[in-house]
Design a protein around this motif. Structure first.
Motif, PDB file in Angstrom:
ATOM      1  N   LEU A  36       0.835  -1.208   0.000  1.00  0.00           N
ATOM      2  CA  LEU A  36       0.000   0.000   0.000  1.00  0.00           C
ATOM      3  C   LEU A  36       0.868   1.256   0.000  1.00  0.00           C
ATOM      4  O   LEU A  36       0.545   2.249  -0.653  1.00  0.00           O
ATOM      5  N   ARG A  37       1.972   1.208   0.731  1.00  0.00           N
ATOM      6  CA  ARG A  37       2.930   2.314   0.710  1.00  0.00           C
ATOM      7  C   ARG A  37       3.438   2.568  -0.694  1.00  0.00           C
ATOM      8  O   ARG A  37       3.592   3.727  -1.129  1.00  0.00           O
ATOM      9  N   ASP A  38       3.705   1.502  -1.447  1.00  0.00           N
ATOM     10  CA  ASP A  38       4.237   1.647  -2.793  1.00  0.00           C
ATOM     11  C   ASP A  38       3.224   2.248  -3.761  1.00  0.00           C
ATOM     12  O   ASP A  38       3.593   2.663  -4.866  1.00  0.00           O
ATOM     13  N   LEU A  39       1.954   2.293  -3.368  1.00  0.00           N
ATOM     14  CA  LEU A  39       0.946   2.978  -4.163  1.00  0.00           C
ATOM     15  C   LEU A  39       0.943   4.477  -3.899  1.00  0.00           C
ATOM     16  O   LEU A  39       0.191   5.221  -4.519  1.00  0.00           O
ATOM     17  N   GLY A  40       1.773   4.916  -2.966  1.00  0.00           N
ATOM     18  CA  GLY A  40       1.829   6.331  -2.628  1.00  0.00           C
ATOM     19  C   GLY A  40       0.996   6.704  -1.431  1.00  0.00           C
ATOM     20  O   GLY A  40       0.834   7.889  -1.126  1.00  0.00           O
ATOM     21  N   LEU A  41       0.468   5.718  -0.717  1.00  0.00           N
ATOM     22  CA  LEU A  41      -0.365   5.984   0.449  1.00  0.00           C
ATOM     23  C   LEU A  41       0.484   6.150   1.701  1.00  0.00           C
ATOM     24  O   LEU A  41       1.574   5.591   1.811  1.00  0.00           O
ATOM     25  N   ARG A  42      -0.037   6.906   2.651  1.00  0.00           N
ATOM     26  CA  ARG A  42       0.575   7.035   3.971  1.00  0.00           C
ATOM     27  C   ARG A  42      -0.011   5.943   4.845  1.00  0.00           C
ATOM     28  O   ARG A  42      -1.219   5.923   5.108  1.00  0.00           O
ATOM     29  N   LYS A  72       1.500  11.140  24.420  1.00  0.00           N
ATOM     30  CA  LYS A  72       1.104  10.056  23.521  1.00  0.00           C
ATOM     31  C   LYS A  72       2.345   9.433  22.910  1.00  0.00           C
ATOM     32  O   LYS A  72       3.338  10.118  22.635  1.00  0.00           O
ATOM     33  N   MET A  73       2.295   8.125  22.686  1.00  0.00           N
ATOM     34  CA  MET A  73       3.423   7.426  22.085  1.00  0.00           C
ATOM     35  C   MET A  73       3.562   7.789  20.612  1.00  0.00           C
ATOM     36  O   MET A  73       2.567   7.902  19.892  1.00  0.00           O
ATOM     37  N   ILE A  74       4.792   7.971  20.183  1.00  0.00           N
ATOM     38  CA  ILE A  74       5.084   8.282  18.787  1.00  0.00           C
ATOM     39  C   ILE A  74       5.465   6.989  18.076  1.00  0.00           C
ATOM     40  O   ILE A  74       6.415   6.309  18.482  1.00  0.00           O
ATOM     41  N   PRO A  75       4.752   6.604  17.019  1.00  0.00           N
ATOM     42  CA  PRO A  75       5.082   5.356  16.317  1.00  0.00           C
ATOM     43  C   PRO A  75       6.523   5.361  15.799  1.00  0.00           C
ATOM     44  O   PRO A  75       7.070   6.408  15.450  1.00  0.00           O
ATOM     45  N   ILE A  76       7.116   4.176  15.756  1.00  0.00           N
ATOM     46  CA  ILE A  76       8.452   4.023  15.183  1.00  0.00           C
ATOM     47  C   ILE A  76       8.335   4.085  13.660  1.00  0.00           C
ATOM     48  O   ILE A  76       7.447   3.466  13.068  1.00  0.00           O
ATOM     49  N   GLN A  77       9.226   4.830  13.034  1.00  0.00           N
ATOM     50  CA  GLN A  77       9.232   4.945  11.580  1.00  0.00           C
ATOM     51  C   GLN A  77      10.245   3.958  10.999  1.00  0.00           C
ATOM     52  O   GLN A  77      11.409   3.970  11.360  1.00  0.00           O
ATOM     53  N   ARG A  78       9.756   3.107  10.117  1.00  0.00           N
ATOM     54  CA  ARG A  78      10.632   2.141   9.441  1.00  0.00           C
ATOM     55  C   ARG A  78      10.026   1.794   8.084  1.00  0.00           C
ATOM     56  O   ARG A  78       8.822   1.559   7.980  1.00  0.00           O
ATOM     57  N   PHE A  79      10.837   1.776   7.052  1.00  0.00           N
ATOM     58  CA  PHE A  79      10.411   1.430   5.690  1.00  0.00           C
ATOM     59  C   PHE A  79       9.307   2.353   5.175  1.00  0.00           C
ATOM     60  O   PHE A  79       8.499   1.949   4.331  1.00  0.00           O
ATOM     61  N   GLY A  80       9.232   3.571   5.681  1.00  0.00           N
ATOM     62  CA  GLY A  80       8.166   4.467   5.256  1.00  0.00           C
ATOM     63  C   GLY A  80       6.836   4.199   5.915  1.00  0.00           C
ATOM     64  O   GLY A  80       5.813   4.741   5.484  1.00  0.00           O
ATOM     65  N   LEU A  81       6.812   3.372   6.958  1.00  0.00           N
ATOM     66  CA  LEU A  81       5.587   3.054   7.702  1.00  0.00           C
ATOM     67  C   LEU A  81       5.680   3.631   9.111  1.00  0.00           C
ATOM     68  O   LEU A  81       6.771   3.771   9.674  1.00  0.00           O
ATOM     69  N   SER A  82       4.520   3.938   9.700  1.00  0.00           N
ATOM     70  CA  SER A  82       4.418   4.289  11.118  1.00  0.00           C
ATOM     71  C   SER A  82       3.980   3.025  11.855  1.00  0.00           C
ATOM     72  O   SER A  82       2.893   2.499  11.591  1.00  0.00           O
ATOM     73  N   ARG A 112      -5.720   4.673  20.860  1.00  0.00           N
ATOM     74  CA  ARG A 112      -6.093   6.026  21.285  1.00  0.00           C
ATOM     75  C   ARG A 112      -4.930   6.842  21.834  1.00  0.00           C
ATOM     76  O   ARG A 112      -4.964   8.070  21.783  1.00  0.00           O
ATOM     77  N   ASP A 113      -3.929   6.185  22.408  1.00  0.00           N
ATOM     78  CA  ASP A 113      -2.828   6.910  23.049  1.00  0.00           C
ATOM     79  C   ASP A 113      -1.562   6.883  22.216  1.00  0.00           C
ATOM     80  O   ASP A 113      -0.449   6.952  22.745  1.00  0.00           O
ATOM     81  N   VAL A 114      -1.724   6.772  20.909  1.00  0.00           N
ATOM     82  CA  VAL A 114      -0.615   6.814  19.962  1.00  0.00           C
ATOM     83  C   VAL A 114      -0.841   7.981  19.011  1.00  0.00           C
ATOM     84  O   VAL A 114      -1.949   8.175  18.506  1.00  0.00           O
ATOM     85  N   ALA A 115       0.184   8.772  18.791  1.00  0.00           N
ATOM     86  CA  ALA A 115       0.097   9.914  17.873  1.00  0.00           C
ATOM     87  C   ALA A 115       0.322   9.419  16.443  1.00  0.00           C
ATOM     88  O   ALA A 115       1.438   9.514  15.910  1.00  0.00           O
ATOM     89  N   TRP A 116      -0.725   8.879  15.853  1.00  0.00           N
ATOM     90  CA  TRP A 116      -0.602   8.265  14.531  1.00  0.00           C
ATOM     91  C   TRP A 116      -0.333   9.294  13.439  1.00  0.00           C
ATOM     92  O   TRP A 116       0.157   8.950  12.361  1.00  0.00           O
ATOM     93  N   GLY A 117      -0.675  10.557  13.690  1.00  0.00           N
ATOM     94  CA  GLY A 117      -0.505  11.561  12.649  1.00  0.00           C
ATOM     95  C   GLY A 117      -1.545  11.397  11.559  1.00  0.00           C
ATOM     96  O   GLY A 117      -2.653  10.920  11.798  1.00  0.00           O
ATOM     97  N   THR A 118      -1.192  11.778  10.336  1.00  0.00           N
ATOM     98  CA  THR A 118      -2.109  11.682   9.203  1.00  0.00           C
ATOM     99  C   THR A 118      -1.789  10.430   8.394  1.00  0.00           C
ATOM    100  O   THR A 118      -0.700  10.310   7.825  1.00  0.00           O
ATOM    101  N   LEU A 119      -2.732   9.502   8.381  1.00  0.00           N
ATOM    102  CA  LEU A 119      -2.561   8.247   7.648  1.00  0.00           C
ATOM    103  C   LEU A 119      -3.738   8.038   6.706  1.00  0.00           C
ATOM    104  O   LEU A 119      -4.881   8.343   7.040  1.00  0.00           O
ATOM    105  N   ASP A 120      -3.441   7.491   5.538  1.00  0.00           N
ATOM    106  CA  ASP A 120      -4.516   7.069   4.641  1.00  0.00           C
ATOM    107  C   ASP A 120      -5.107   5.743   5.096  1.00  0.00           C
ATOM    108  O   ASP A 120      -6.316   5.549   5.048  1.00  0.00           O
TER     109      ASP A 120
END
Length: 282
Positions: A36-42, A72-82, A112-120
Motif C-alpha cells: 500500500l505504501r508503494d501505491l503512494g499511500l501514507r 502520547k506514544m510516537i510510532p516508530i518509523q521504518r520502511f516508510g511506515l508508522s 487512542r494513546d498513539v500519535a498516529w498523525g495523518t494516515l490514509d
C-alpha cells in the motif's frame, strides 16, 4: 458498537486476521502495508497480537517509542511506515500472562494513546482467533474492512471461515481472502509444487461470497526476510513474491476507492487522489 469512533488523522482501518496461527498473517500484514505504501499511500501498521507480537522481529525494530508533548506514544518509523507494537514496550522474552480486560486495555491504548498523525490506511495485524482483541477492535473503531489470511489446506480453511463469520456478525465488511504459502516454485528447475494442497482459498472465498485477493508463493526469502527484519517487498522488490503482495495491496486499494467493501464514503473519498500519487521510497 456504541463506543466506535474515528482515530484522529486516520482515514481507513483494515484488520488483517486469521482463524488460526501459523499461516503467515503477520508477514502478510507487513508486506501488504508496504504494498500500500508503494501505491503512494501514507500507511501505519499496528501489531495488535498482544500474546505473540511478531512485528518487532519482522521489522528489526528494537527501540522503545518516545512520547510527545501530550504524553502520547510516537510510532516508530521504518520502511516508510508508522509502526506500533506491544512488543516495543516489553522485553522480547516476556510472557504476556494477561486476562481479557488487560488485553482490551492495551489495544485501546495503542489505538487512542498513539500519535498516529495523518494516515490514509492503518493496517492492524490481529491475533489469531475470535476473542477479546477482535471484539475490542470492532467496538472501538469503525473498520473499513477485514482481510483474512489462510493456507490452502482444509484444516486452516475451516478456522478461517469461522473467523470471517465473526466479522460478518459485527458488520465489518469482508475485503477478501489471501492464500499464503500457496505453492513452492523450485529455483533450479522451475517446477511448481503445491505443498499444502491447491485452491482452498478460492473455494472458501466462493463459499463466503467474498473476493479472492490472490496467492503468495512459499519461498525461503520470505522466511529469511522475517528473521532479519528485512521484509521481502523491501529486500527483493522485483521478486514474484513481492509482486504478489503488491498486486493484492492494489486490489485492497481499489476496493476502498469504489466503496465495494461498504466502508464509509467520507473515508473512501479521502483516499481517491492519494492512491494515484507516485510511489514513495523506502
Amino acid at each position: 458498537m456504541s463506543k466506535q469512533s474515528e482515530i484522529p488523522g486516520v482515514a481507513a482501518v483494515i484488520a488483517v486476521a486469521s482463524g488460526k496461527g501459523g499461516v503467515g498473517k503477520s508477514t502478510t500484514a507487513l508486506n501488504l502495508a508496504l504494498g500500500l505504501r508503494d501505491l503512494g499511500l501514507r500507511v501505519g501498521l499496528l501489531d495488535a497480537d498482544i500474546y505473540g507480537p511478531s512485528v518487532p522481529r519482522l521489522t528489526g525494530i528494537h527501540e522503545k517509542p518516545a512520547l510527545d508533548d501530550n504524553r502520547k506514544m510516537i510510532p516508530i518509523q521504518r520502511f516508510g511506515l508508522s509502526i506500533m507494537s506491544i512488543g516495543f514496550l516489553v522485553e522480547e522474552d516476556t510472557a504476556m500472562i494477561w486476562r481479557g480486560p488487560m488485553v482490551m486495555s492495551a489495544i485501546t491504548q495503542m489505538l487512542r494513546d498513539v500519535a498516529w498523525g495523518t494516515l490514509d490506511i492503518l493496517v492492524v495485524d490481529m491475533p489469531p482467533g475470535t476473542g477479546d482483541a477482535q471484539l475490542t477492535l470492532t467496538q472501538l473503531v469503525s473498520l473499513s474492512g477485514a482481510v483474512t489470511v489462510t493456507t490452502p489446506q482444509e484444516v486452516a480453511l475451516h478456522d478461517v471461515r469461522k473467523g470471517m463469520m465473526m466479522f460478518q456478525k459485527v458488520n465489518v465488511p469482508l475485503l477478501g481472502i489471501v492464500e499464503n504459502m500457496s505453492f513452492f516454485l523450485c529455483g533450479h528447475c522451475g517446477e511448481r509444487t503445491e505443498i499444502f494442497s491447491h485452491g482452498g482459498g478460492e473455494r472458501a472465498a466462493e463459499k463466503l461470497g467474498i473476493p479472492f485477493l490472490g496467492r503468495v508463493p512459499i519461498d525461503p526469502a520470505i522466511r529469511a526476510g522475517g528473521d532479519t527484519g528485512n521484509p521481502i517487498v523491501v529486500a527483493k522488490p522485483d521478486s514474484p513474491q513481492a509482486q504478489a503482495f503488491r498486486e493484492i495491496a492494489a486490489k485492497l486499494a481499489a476496493a476502498l476507492q469504489t466503496g465495494e467493501a461498504g466502508a464509509a464514503k467520507s473515508r473512501i473519498a479521502s483516499l481517491l487522489d492519494k492512491i494515484k500519487r507516485p510511489a514513495t521510497g523506502n
